[in-house]
Design a protein around this motif. Structure first.
Motif, PDB file in Angstrom:
ATOM      1  N   ILE A  46      25.554  58.092  22.734  1.00  0.00           N
ATOM      2  CA  ILE A  46      25.838  57.286  21.682  1.00  0.00           C
ATOM      3  C   ILE A  46      25.381  55.891  21.830  1.00  0.00           C
ATOM      4  O   ILE A  46      24.534  55.199  20.905  1.00  0.00           O
ATOM      5  CB  ILE A  46      27.460  57.420  21.350  1.00  0.00           C
ATOM      6  CG1 ILE A  46      28.113  58.710  21.282  1.00  0.00           C
ATOM      7  CG2 ILE A  46      27.618  56.500  20.088  1.00  0.00           C
ATOM      8  CD1 ILE A  46      29.425  58.798  21.212  1.00  0.00           C
ATOM      9  N   HIS A  47      25.595  55.191  22.833  1.00  0.00           N
ATOM     10  CA  HIS A  47      24.929  54.035  23.105  1.00  0.00           C
ATOM     11  C   HIS A  47      23.447  53.906  22.926  1.00  0.00           C
ATOM     12  O   HIS A  47      22.793  52.917  22.451  1.00  0.00           O
ATOM     13  CB  HIS A  47      25.421  53.443  24.536  1.00  0.00           C
ATOM     14  CG  HIS A  47      26.693  53.105  24.670  1.00  0.00           C
ATOM     15  ND1 HIS A  47      27.406  52.062  24.101  1.00  0.00           N
ATOM     16  CD2 HIS A  47      27.597  53.461  25.726  1.00  0.00           C
ATOM     17  CE1 HIS A  47      28.686  51.959  24.434  1.00  0.00           C
ATOM     18  NE2 HIS A  47      28.936  52.843  25.443  1.00  0.00           N
ATOM     19  N   GLN A  48      22.742  54.808  23.582  1.00  0.00           N
ATOM     20  CA  GLN A  48      21.460  54.798  23.400  1.00  0.00           C
ATOM     21  C   GLN A  48      20.778  55.159  22.220  1.00  0.00           C
ATOM     22  O   GLN A  48      19.826  54.583  21.643  1.00  0.00           O
ATOM     23  CB  GLN A  48      20.799  55.996  24.471  1.00  0.00           C
ATOM     24  CG  GLN A  48      21.001  55.366  25.987  1.00  0.00           C
ATOM     25  CD  GLN A  48      20.485  56.080  27.089  1.00  0.00           C
ATOM     26  OE1 GLN A  48      19.492  56.250  27.403  1.00  0.00           O
ATOM     27  NE2 GLN A  48      21.466  56.939  27.626  1.00  0.00           N
ATOM     28  N   ALA A  49      21.555  56.223  21.496  1.00  0.00           N
ATOM     29  CA  ALA A  49      21.085  56.639  20.304  1.00  0.00           C
ATOM     30  C   ALA A  49      21.196  55.341  19.345  1.00  0.00           C
ATOM     31  O   ALA A  49      20.452  55.234  18.252  1.00  0.00           O
ATOM     32  CB  ALA A  49      21.791  57.891  19.552  1.00  0.00           C
ATOM     33  N   ARG A  50      22.005  54.668  19.472  1.00  0.00           N
ATOM     34  CA  ARG A  50      22.254  53.312  18.674  1.00  0.00           C
ATOM     35  C   ARG A  50      21.495  52.262  19.220  1.00  0.00           C
ATOM     36  O   ARG A  50      21.772  50.999  18.450  1.00  0.00           O
ATOM     37  CB  ARG A  50      24.003  52.856  18.624  1.00  0.00           C
ATOM     38  CG  ARG A  50      24.780  54.059  17.821  1.00  0.00           C
ATOM     39  CD  ARG A  50      26.386  53.786  17.789  1.00  0.00           C
ATOM     40  NE  ARG A  50      27.014  54.851  17.134  1.00  0.00           N
ATOM     41  CZ  ARG A  50      28.217  54.947  17.139  1.00  0.00           C
ATOM     42  NH1 ARG A  50      29.055  54.335  17.900  1.00  0.00           N
ATOM     43  NH2 ARG A  50      28.956  55.846  16.322  1.00  0.00           N
TER      44      ARG A  50
END
Ligand SMILES: [Zn+2]
Ligand SMILES: [Zn+2]
Length: 349
Positions: A46-50
């Motif tokens: 989630i951190h990376q996709a955001r």
């Protein structure tokens, strides 16, 4: 000729994930083609996709908790055969030559390991992760999933499992040791199961007592709320090891006070802002404050074998490709018990 496979991708930072197709490379001699059955959703996806962890490569197909079966092998692969049950975690390549690679700790490769997604391979091509139906991975980065574990509950072991298993082993969790697990989320619930199976006496330190029943069912003998200040008095000097799985600010000195002389607190959660502590909190009891990053491939295999032997899998909620964006919201709100796993068969249906 490469293989086209169905996938779920984030087209740009923070954009909703959507169905797409991607190309997987032709098999090199040491490659394995895997039909992915399940892919876990890790908070770091989630951190990376955001785009919250700096430079990122889009479109991004997240997923580094991959479980499936071998669909084809390259000409030089002897370790795996078609039909074998296998998993892939956070890395898909490394230099293989440096001291860390030689020691089986590829996560510390001096040339940098190649991340399963949001990475660039040594061939210069971007890597795409497990939210897809097939993946091609070098055989040395593929682990065997023993028959005793379902592929669905095995998927999260490839990140959450090894991230907690490695520090528990390194810092001696076992019979006669008192271990505290801070936080009962994706990482924490695995840590409780693993530490209990290793024979340690396990205590959960969670913000509230909301998940107390779960914590005890998973293997903890005690459960305390950290919002209650008396917890830090009652448990003073009790633990040999504290494993902190929380990615938020915590009062480090208060936690160090819970350690016995010579005890250690190990961080696997990482808050965005620096943590601070008083050096005397360490000095006054020969205590250690440490970190731990996933685990190497040999240890990942050891962890999978350990889990099979002890009947351990992740606690999961299986979802369809339609539910991935909702699942991201729920993980961000800590509303999951304890890992979402995508049934990849739903990606093209
Ligand atoms: Zn992860
Ligand atoms: Zn290396």
């Amino acid at each position: 000729m490469s293989t086209t496979t169905h996938a779920i991708a984030a087209p740009g930072p923070g954009a909703p994930l959507e169905r797409t197709t991607i190309e997987r490379r032709d098999l090199r001699p040491d490659d394995v083609l895997i039909d992915i059955a399940y892919a876990g959703i890790c908070h770091s996806d989630i951190h990376q996709a955001r785009g919250e962890w700096g430079e990122a490569i889009f479109p991004m197909v997240p997923g580094h908790e991959i479980a499936g079966t071998v669909a084809a092998v390259g000409s030089a692969v002897t370790k795996y055969q078609v039909g074998d049950r296998v998993g892939v975690g956070c890395m898909v390549d490394s230099c293989g030559e440096c001291e860390y690679c030689q020691a089986g700790t590829e996560q510390f490769c001096v040339k940098g390991n190649v991340q399963t997604y949001n990475g660039v391979g040594f061939d210069g091509e971007p890597t795409y992760g497990g939210y897809s139906q097939q993946v091609v991975v070098k055989d040395a980065f593929v682990c065997r999933i023993p028959d005793g574990i379902g592929l669905d509950v095995a998927a999260p072991l490839l990140c959450a499992g090894i991230t907690t298993y490695s520090p528990l082993r390194q810092w001696g969790a076992g019979p006669g040791k008192k271990v505290a697990i801070v936080g009962l989320g994706g990482l924490g619930h695995m840590a409780v199961k693993l530490a209990a199976a290793m024979g340690a006496e396990v205590t959960v330190l969670s913000q509230s007592l909301k998940k107390q029943e779960d914590g005890k069912r998973l293997g903890a003998t005690e459960y305390y709320a950290t919002a209650d200040e008396s917890t830090f008095e009652v448990l003073r000097g009790k633990f040999d090891l504290i494993l902190n799985t929380v990615s938020a600010q915590i009062p480090v000195d208060a936690y160090l006070g819970l350690l016995r002389t010579g005890g250690a607190m190990v961080n696997v959660g990482a808050p965005g802002e620096p943590l601070s502590y008083n050096a005397f909190s360490l000095i006054a009891g020969n205590k250690a404050l440490a970190g731990s990053m996933i685990g190497g491939i040999p240890e990942t295999q050891e962890m999978l074998d350990f889990c099979a032997e002890h009947g351990i899998g992740a606690e999961i909620e299986t979802i369809s490709a339609d539910d991935v964006n909702t699942a991201y919201e729920r993980v961000s709100a800590s509303d999951v018990r304890y890992r979402f796993v995508i049934d990849t068969a739903t990606i093209n249906s």
